[in-house]
Design an enzyme around this catalytic site. Structure first.
Site, short mmCIF file in Angstrom:
data_model
loop_
_atom_site.label_atom_id
_atom_site.label_comp_id
_atom_site.label_asym_id
_atom_site.label_seq_id
_atom_site.Cartn_x
_atom_site.Cartn_y
_atom_site.Cartn_z
N ASP A 201 0.84 -1.20 0.00
CA ASP A 201 0.00 0.00 0.00
C ASP A 201 0.87 1.25 0.00
O ASP A 201 0.62 2.21 -0.74
CB ASP A 201 -0.89 0.04 1.25
CG ASP A 201 -1.96 -1.03 1.26
OD1 ASP A 201 -2.41 -1.45 0.18
OD2 ASP A 201 -2.35 -1.46 2.37
N ILE A 202 1.90 1.23 0.83
CA ILE A 202 2.76 2.41 0.98
C ILE A 202 3.55 2.68 -0.30
O ILE A 202 3.60 3.81 -0.80
CB ILE A 202 3.71 2.24 2.19
CG1 ILE A 202 2.90 2.22 3.48
CG2 ILE A 202 4.78 3.32 2.21
CD1 ILE A 202 3.65 1.73 4.70
#
Length: 195
Positions: free
Chosen positions: A84-85
């Site tokens: 996600d990051i």
């Protein structure tokens, strides 16, 4: 008045809501639409929900490719969030580029990234490296010792990083107390050290 419309809503739902870029671009010509998807905008999984552990880790093969096989081994149990990051950081740069382009052209644009696509891009780390003599899959047992982890006698792990090989290996060998390795042709090149 918004500069950016950021959404993780899937393609089918965006169109149904009239919030896809094609529906908005004429009404809001300076708008940047930024989409983040699980599996992208095309293909059989485009409308599937995307989660870091599924779209980034499992579907891309990271879980399996990072596994060290042995008795009782299983795919890496990934922590939630890194995909996600990384994907969000990529989208942030894409948004920044689109905003810069708008300062030059006065026109909005659309940018998108997916968890799966980002993982596929990052997977080149796992499949590239033939120029260094790596065999695939790249594992500790067939890699250069200057990037592989080793367990020390005190139970702690040590992972050396010798980047500039010719310059740094003599220093490294000396620090290990292995001065006899300095100048020895068996240890003189990265390729000669492949396990």
């Amino acid at each position: 008045e918004a500069d950016v419309f950021l959404t993780n809503t899937r393609v089918k739902a965006l169109k149904k809501l009239g919030l896809d870029y094609d529906s908005l671009k004429d009404k809001y010509p300076r708008l940047i639409e930024a989409n983040i998807f699980g599996f992208g905008e095309k293909g059989p999984k485009k409308d599937n929900p995307g989660f870091d552990t599924v779209a980034f880790w499992a579907s891309s093969g990271f879980n399996a490719d990072m596994m060290v096989e042995g008795p009782g081994s299983y795919p890496v149990y990934s922590s939630a969030g890194p995909g996600d990051i990384v994907t969000a950081m990529g989208l942030c740069y894409a948004i920044t580029a689109a905003l810069y382009k708008r300062t030059q052209t006065g026109k909005g644009d659309r940018v998108s990234l997916s968890l799966y696509g980002t993982a596929a891009w990052l997977a080149n780390i796992l499949v590239s490296g033939s120029q260094y003599g790596f065999k695939m899959p790249k594992r500790r047992e067939n890699s250069s010792p200057f990037g592989a982890p080793f367990k020390c006698s005190d139970g702690r792990w040590f992972m050396p990083q010798v980047v500039v090989f010719n310059r740094d290996t003599p220093i490294f060998y000396h620090l290990l107390g292995a001065d006899d390795m300095i100048g020895d042709p068996r240890y003189a090149t990265r390729h000669s050290l492949m396990m």
